[in-house]
Design a protein around this motif. Structure first.
Motif, PDB file in Angstrom:
ATOM      1  N   LEU A  77       0.444  -0.766  -0.110  1.00  0.00           N
ATOM      2  CA  LEU A  77      -0.137  -0.002  -0.025  1.00  0.00           C
ATOM      3  C   LEU A  77       0.607   1.075   0.075  1.00  0.00           C
ATOM      4  O   LEU A  77       0.233   1.649  -0.732  1.00  0.00           O
ATOM      5  N   GLU A  78       2.036   1.532   0.994  1.00  0.00           N
ATOM      6  CA  GLU A  78       3.476   2.377   1.318  1.00  0.00           C
ATOM      7  C   GLU A  78       3.633   2.998  -1.030  1.00  0.00           C
ATOM      8  O   GLU A  78       3.971   3.712  -0.761  1.00  0.00           O
ATOM      9  N   LEU A  79       4.226   1.713  -1.260  1.00  0.00           N
ATOM     10  CA  LEU A  79       4.624   1.287  -2.642  1.00  0.00           C
ATOM     11  C   LEU A  79       3.519   1.969  -3.488  1.00  0.00           C
ATOM     12  O   LEU A  79       4.038   3.177  -4.709  1.00  0.00           O
ATOM     13  N   LEU A  80       1.896   1.185  -4.002  1.00  0.00           N
ATOM     14  CA  LEU A  80       0.789   2.160  -4.260  1.00  0.00           C
ATOM     15  C   LEU A  80       0.922   3.980  -4.527  1.00  0.00           C
ATOM     16  O   LEU A  80       0.882   4.214  -5.403  1.00  0.00           O
ATOM     17  N   GLN A  81       1.060   4.542  -3.138  1.00  0.00           N
ATOM     18  CA  GLN A  81       0.864   5.356  -2.906  1.00  0.00           C
ATOM     19  C   GLN A  81       2.140   6.090  -3.084  1.00  0.00           C
ATOM     20  O   GLN A  81       1.724   7.601  -3.773  1.00  0.00           O
ATOM     21  N   LYS A  82       3.426   6.060  -3.242  1.00  0.00           N
ATOM     22  CA  LYS A  82       4.042   6.255  -3.688  1.00  0.00           C
ATOM     23  C   LYS A  82       4.191   6.688  -5.039  1.00  0.00           C
ATOM     24  O   LYS A  82       4.341   7.810  -5.630  1.00  0.00           O
ATOM     25  N   VAL A  83       3.244   5.885  -6.028  1.00  0.00           N
ATOM     26  CA  VAL A  83       3.298   5.433  -7.597  1.00  0.00           C
ATOM     27  C   VAL A  83       2.418   6.582  -7.631  1.00  0.00           C
ATOM     28  O   VAL A  83       2.399   7.345  -8.778  1.00  0.00           O
ATOM     29  N   ARG A  84       1.319   6.594  -7.037  1.00  0.00           N
ATOM     30  CA  ARG A  84      -0.109   7.328  -7.123  1.00  0.00           C
ATOM     31  C   ARG A  84       0.734   9.524  -6.621  1.00  0.00           C
ATOM     32  O   ARG A  84       0.027   9.849  -7.821  1.00  0.00           O
ATOM     33  N   ARG A  85       1.605   9.212  -6.218  1.00  0.00           N
ATOM     34  CA  ARG A  85       2.268  11.008  -6.421  1.00  0.00           C
ATOM     35  C   ARG A  85       3.016  11.141  -6.375  1.00  0.00           C
ATOM     36  O   ARG A  85       2.869  12.538  -7.268  1.00  0.00           O
ATOM     37  N   GLY A  86       3.786   9.605  -7.407  1.00  0.00           N
ATOM     38  CA  GLY A  86       4.488  10.060  -8.595  1.00  0.00           C
ATOM     39  C   GLY A  86       3.437  10.695 -10.204  1.00  0.00           C
ATOM     40  O   GLY A  86       3.797  11.670 -10.132  1.00  0.00           O
TER      41      GLY A  86
END
Length: 265
Positions: A38-47
């Motif tokens: 979930l943290e990785l997905l959140q980072k991708v979304r922020r990107g």
């Protein structure tokens, strides 16, 4: 010395690994992995959001440069119409410089737009993987919990669980103590009956007294039986029945011994 240190290190790692195996809970591990995804997905979304913001900023700059370019073009036409060829040339020169900037920004805009599309697609794929992992995680957790419960129930039924083992040991100790007390009580009764031990309470009876009590109890039973027979037959009174045992003993005497006594009188 180095061999001893290596051996100690191996033993330490083996014990640490065993301790970690006991402390590890697969459900906690799955939850931790899901949290990391979930943290990785959140980072991708922020990107994706950052790239989209940069693209939007470039679009604003492009609009401003294109507006300035159009304005310079109009100014060049007006200057040329007024016969000011030098002003028209200057306006067109500035417009050409702006056009170069517009071209560069458009290239950057296309690059950012491509990156945004890639990140958006990656975010969608990652979201699908996270959703699938969450479903699998919950299934594994439920299966693990059910298997753990079944194992505990089976261990309880078989008596090999820690809790039931303690209960079984307690029951075994209680049974052993009960058997020991019963055996001790039986042994004391036998010793008292044999006379090897004295009854300090004064309630014990010797063999003669016990035999007399037994005979007395048998006589009472016979009297009660004779009384019941008399009541059913409507025979002699209770006093006659009570004298029954004495009369019952007389028929065994010879009748010839009684008649001579009456003749002498």
């Amino acid at each position: 010395m180095s061999g001893v240190m290596k051996r100690m290190g191996m033993i330490f790692r083996a014990k640490a690994n065993k301790a970690l195996d006991r402390a590890e809970d697969p459900r906690e591990t799955l939850d931790y992995s899901y949290q990391k995804q979930l943290e990785l997905l959140q980072k991708v979304r922020r990107g994706v959001a950052d790239v989209a913001t940069s693209r939007k900023r470039l679009e604003l700059q492009l609009n401003q440069l294109q507006g300035q370019s159009s304005k310079l073009e109009d100014q060049g036409r007006k200057a040329l119409a007024l016969g000011r060829e030098d002003l028209a040339r200057e306006a067109l020169s500035r417009r050409a410089a702006l056009q170069q900037q517009v071209t560069d920004l458009e290239t950057q805009h296309q690059t950012l737009q491509g990156e945004e599309e890639k990140l958006t697609l990656a975010a969608q794929r990652l979201q699908a993987k996270v959703d699938a992992f969450r479903t699998k995680k919950e299934t594994i957790k439920a299966t693990y919990t059910a298997a753990q419960a079944q194992t505990r129930i089976a261990e309880s039924f078989s008596g090999i669980s820690e809790e039931m083992s303690d209960v079984g040991v307690a029951i075994q100790r209680a049974e052993d103590k009960t058997a020991q007390l019963q055996a001790r009580a039986g042994a004391i009764d036998e010793l008292l009956a044999s006379g090897a031990l004295d009854d300090q309470s004064g309630l014990a009876k010797d063999d003669l007294q016990a035999e007399l009590d037994r005979l007395s109890g048998g006589t009472d039973v016979e009297l009660e039986l004779q009384r019941m027979k008399a009541e059913l037959a409507g025979g002699p009174s209770q006093q006659a029945i009570e004298g029954g045992p004495q009369d019952a003993a007389q028929p065994h005497r010879p009748q010839s011994q009684s008649h001579p006594k009456f003749d002498k009188q």
